[in-house]
Scaffold this motif. Sequence first.
Motif, PDB file in Angstrom:
ATOM      1  N   PHE A  13       0.796  -1.227   0.000  1.00 27.57           N
ATOM      2  CA  PHE A  13       0.000   0.000   0.000  1.00 27.57           C
ATOM      3  C   PHE A  13       0.835   1.287   0.000  1.00 27.57           C
ATOM      4  CE2 PHE A  13      -3.879  -2.146   2.230  1.00 27.57           C
ATOM      5  CZ  PHE A  13      -4.318  -2.634   1.011  1.00 27.57           C
ATOM      6  N   PHE A  16       0.613   4.235  -2.455  1.00 25.12           N
ATOM      7  CA  PHE A  16      -0.669   4.943  -2.554  1.00 25.12           C
ATOM      8  C   PHE A  16      -0.945   5.824  -1.336  1.00 25.12           C
ATOM      9  CE2 PHE A  16      -1.227   0.729  -4.645  1.00 25.12           C
ATOM     10  CZ  PHE A  16      -1.314   1.169  -5.956  1.00 25.12           C
ATOM     11  N   TRP A  22      -6.020  11.870   3.204  1.00 26.96           N
ATOM     12  CA  TRP A  22      -7.203  12.655   3.585  1.00 26.96           C
ATOM     13  C   TRP A  22      -8.190  11.806   4.389  1.00 26.96           C
ATOM     14  CZ3 TRP A  22     -11.945  10.915   1.848  1.00 26.96           C
ATOM     15  CH2 TRP A  22     -11.900   9.945   0.834  1.00 26.96           C
ATOM     16  N   ARG A  23      -8.094  10.469   4.255  1.00 27.49           N
ATOM     17  CA  ARG A  23      -9.068   9.578   4.892  1.00 27.49           C
ATOM     18  C   ARG A  23      -8.425   8.688   5.949  1.00 27.49           C
ATOM     19  NH1 ARG A  23     -11.647   6.319   7.077  1.00 27.49           N
ATOM     20  NH2 ARG A  23     -13.553   5.277   6.442  1.00 27.49           N
ATOM     21  N   PHE A  24      -7.306   8.042   5.597  1.00 22.97           N
ATOM     22  CA  PHE A  24      -6.539   7.232   6.551  1.00 22.97           C
ATOM     23  C   PHE A  24      -5.139   7.025   5.997  1.00 22.97           C
ATOM     24  CE2 PHE A  24      -9.652   4.146   4.520  1.00 22.97           C
ATOM     25  CZ  PHE A  24      -8.833   3.819   3.448  1.00 22.97           C
ATOM     26  N   LEU A  38     -13.721  -2.318   4.648  1.00 21.98           N
ATOM     27  CA  LEU A  38     -13.983  -1.322   3.608  1.00 21.98           C
ATOM     28  C   LEU A  38     -12.899  -1.380   2.522  1.00 21.98           C
ATOM     29  CD1 LEU A  38     -15.801   1.062   2.781  1.00 21.98           C
ATOM     30  CD2 LEU A  38     -14.388   2.524   4.254  1.00 21.98           C
ATOM     31  N   ILE A  39     -11.665  -1.494   2.932  1.00 25.17           N
ATOM     32  CA  ILE A  39     -10.559  -1.586   1.972  1.00 25.17           C
ATOM     33  C   ILE A  39     -10.721  -2.839   1.109  1.00 25.17           C
ATOM     34  CG2 ILE A  39      -8.066  -1.978   1.764  1.00 25.17           C
ATOM     35  CD1 ILE A  39      -7.765  -0.138   4.284  1.00 25.17           C
ATOM     36  N   ARG A  42     -13.319  -2.354  -1.506  1.00 24.30           N
ATOM     37  CA  ARG A  42     -12.963  -1.417  -2.584  1.00 24.30           C
ATOM     38  C   ARG A  42     -11.852  -1.937  -3.499  1.00 24.30           C
ATOM     39  NH1 ARG A  42     -15.362   3.843  -2.323  1.00 24.30           N
ATOM     40  NH2 ARG A  42     -14.180   4.035  -4.237  1.00 24.30           N
ATOM     41  N   ILE A  43     -10.951  -2.769  -3.013  1.00 31.84           N
ATOM     42  CA  ILE A  43      -9.943  -3.331  -3.919  1.00 31.84           C
ATOM     43  C   ILE A  43     -10.532  -4.465  -4.761  1.00 31.84           C
ATOM     44  CG2 ILE A  43      -7.945  -2.604  -2.550  1.00 31.84           C
ATOM     45  CD1 ILE A  43      -7.647  -5.379  -1.422  1.00 31.84           C
ATOM     46  N   MET A  50     -10.434   0.691  -6.027  1.00 29.25           N
ATOM     47  CA  MET A  50      -9.289   1.369  -5.430  1.00 29.25           C
ATOM     48  C   MET A  50      -8.064   0.508  -5.662  1.00 29.25           C
ATOM     49  SD  MET A  50      -9.628   4.307  -4.036  1.00 29.25           S
ATOM     50  CE  MET A  50     -11.042   5.225  -4.602  1.00 29.25           C
ATOM     51  N   PRO A  52      -8.061   3.969  -7.962  1.00 26.77           N
ATOM     52  CA  PRO A  52      -9.063   4.310  -8.974  1.00 26.77           C
ATOM     53  C   PRO A  52      -8.490   4.275 -10.400  1.00 26.77           C
ATOM     54  CG  PRO A  52      -8.315   6.289  -7.843  1.00 26.77           C
ATOM     55  CD  PRO A  52      -7.675   5.136  -7.139  1.00 26.77           C
ATOM     56  N   LEU A  58      -5.269  -3.749  -8.128  1.00 27.75           N
ATOM     57  CA  LEU A  58      -4.359  -4.736  -7.542  1.00 27.75           C
ATOM     58  C   LEU A  58      -4.574  -6.073  -8.254  1.00 27.75           C
ATOM     59  CD1 LEU A  58      -4.617  -3.948  -3.715  1.00 27.75           C
ATOM     60  CD2 LEU A  58      -3.067  -2.979  -5.425  1.00 27.75           C
TER      61      LEU A  58
HETATM   62  C1  HEM Z   1      -4.544   0.271  -2.816  1.00 30.88           C
HETATM   63  C2  HEM Z   1      -4.681   1.592  -2.701  1.00 30.88           C
HETATM   64  C3  HEM Z   1      -5.912   2.251  -2.167  1.00 30.88           C
HETATM   65  C4  HEM Z   1      -6.800   1.783  -1.237  1.00 30.88           C
HETATM   66  C5  HEM Z   1      -6.755   0.483  -0.462  1.00 30.88           C
HETATM   67  C6  HEM Z   1      -7.833   2.794  -1.113  1.00 30.88           C
HETATM   68  C7  HEM Z   1      -8.930   2.678  -0.276  1.00 30.88           C
HETATM   69  C8  HEM Z   1     -10.018   3.518  -0.287  1.00 30.88           C
HETATM   70  C9  HEM Z   1     -11.229   3.331   0.476  1.00 30.88           C
HETATM   71  C10 HEM Z   1     -11.478   2.180   1.455  1.00 30.88           C
HETATM   72  C11 HEM Z   1     -12.057   4.350   0.177  1.00 30.88           C
HETATM   73  C12 HEM Z   1     -13.474   4.572   0.758  1.00 30.88           C
HETATM   74  C13 HEM Z   1     -13.376   5.515   1.942  1.00 30.88           C
HETATM   75  C14 HEM Z   1     -14.735   5.780   2.580  1.00 30.88           C
HETATM   76  O1  HEM Z   1     -15.766   5.454   1.998  1.00 30.88           O
HETATM   77  O2  HEM Z   1     -14.757   6.329   3.701  1.00 30.88           O
HETATM   78  C15 HEM Z   1     -11.384   5.202  -0.772  1.00 30.88           C
HETATM   79  C16 HEM Z   1     -11.916   6.375  -1.325  1.00 30.88           C
HETATM   80  C17 HEM Z   1     -11.244   7.217  -2.152  1.00 30.88           C
HETATM   81  N1  HEM Z   1      -9.951   7.049  -2.621  1.00 30.88           N
HETATM   82 FE1  HEM Z   1      -8.727   5.471  -2.267  1.00 30.88          FE
HETATM   83  N2  HEM Z   1      -7.543   3.842  -1.935  1.00 30.88           N
HETATM   84  C18 HEM Z   1      -6.384   3.550  -2.605  1.00 30.88           C
HETATM   85  C19 HEM Z   1      -5.748   4.347  -3.540  1.00 30.88           C
HETATM   86  C20 HEM Z   1      -6.173   5.591  -3.955  1.00 30.88           C
HETATM   87  C21 HEM Z   1      -5.482   6.438  -4.895  1.00 30.88           C
HETATM   88  C22 HEM Z   1      -4.163   6.075  -5.565  1.00 30.88           C
HETATM   89  C23 HEM Z   1      -6.235   7.567  -5.044  1.00 30.88           C
HETATM   90  C24 HEM Z   1      -6.013   8.781  -5.901  1.00 30.88           C
HETATM   91  C25 HEM Z   1      -5.307   8.729  -7.036  1.00 30.88           C
HETATM   92  C26 HEM Z   1      -7.417   7.414  -4.205  1.00 30.88           C
HETATM   93  C27 HEM Z   1      -8.442   8.336  -4.088  1.00 30.88           C
HETATM   94  C28 HEM Z   1      -9.635   8.125  -3.421  1.00 30.88           C
HETATM   95  C29 HEM Z   1     -10.770   9.040  -3.466  1.00 30.88           C
HETATM   96  C30 HEM Z   1     -10.824  10.366  -4.243  1.00 30.88           C
HETATM   97  C31 HEM Z   1     -11.777   8.463  -2.674  1.00 30.88           C
HETATM   98  C32 HEM Z   1     -13.184   9.032  -2.385  1.00 30.88           C
HETATM   99  C33 HEM Z   1     -14.129   8.746  -3.492  1.00 30.88           C
HETATM  100  C34 HEM Z   1     -14.556   7.301  -3.496  1.00 30.88           C
HETATM  101  O3  HEM Z   1     -14.973   6.781  -2.463  1.00 30.88           O
HETATM  102  O4  HEM Z   1     -14.445   6.672  -4.557  1.00 30.88           O
HETATM  103  N3  HEM Z   1      -7.332   6.208  -3.556  1.00 30.88           N
HETATM  104  N4  HEM Z   1     -10.157   4.673  -1.017  1.00 30.88           N
END
Ligand code: HEM
Length: 76
Positions: A13, A16, A22-24, A38-39, A42-43, A50, A52, A58
């Motif tokens: 991870f 990324f 901004w979230r964790f 949740l993770i 989304r993967i 995620m 995106p 993955l």
């Molecule tokens: C393996 C890598 C990643 C994991 C495991 C991950 C995990 C997550 C999870 C669990 C959420 C939902 C959060 C919620 O609902 O409270 C989320 C949302 C989000 N993530 Fe990631 N993320 C990853 C990589 C990224 C990357 C590389 C970006 C940007 C380029 C990104 C941008 C966002 C954005 C903008 C949201 C909010 C919009 C949405 O829920 O789709 N994430 N992510």
Amino acid sequence: MAVSFSNDIQPLFSQFKGQMMWRFDLTNYDHVKANAALILSRINDPGYQMPPPPMDPLTPDQIQLFQQWINDDFPL
Ligand code: HEM
């Protein structure tokens, strides 16, 4: 092979981390454990993928590794 956070999950991870701060913190054990379900969803979900699009998802092996870490009760 035993899975651990430090050997398997954090390296998977870390690239990324900056984009999810901004979230964790994806490199923080407690944060990832607290959000593991949740993770995992989304993967695994092509519709809400995620990392995106247009980033590559993955691989099935990487997703399986995360699933195994959960099944093994989050080893450090
Ligand atoms: C393996 C890598 C990643 C994991 C495991 C991950 C995990 C997550 C999870 C669990 C959420 C939902 C959060 C919620 O609902 O409270 C989320 C949302 C989000 N993530 Fe990631 N993320 C990853 C990589 C990224 C990357 C590389 C970006 C940007 C380029 C990104 C941008 C966002 C954005 C903008 C949201 C909010 C919009 C949405 O829920 O789709 N994430 N992510």
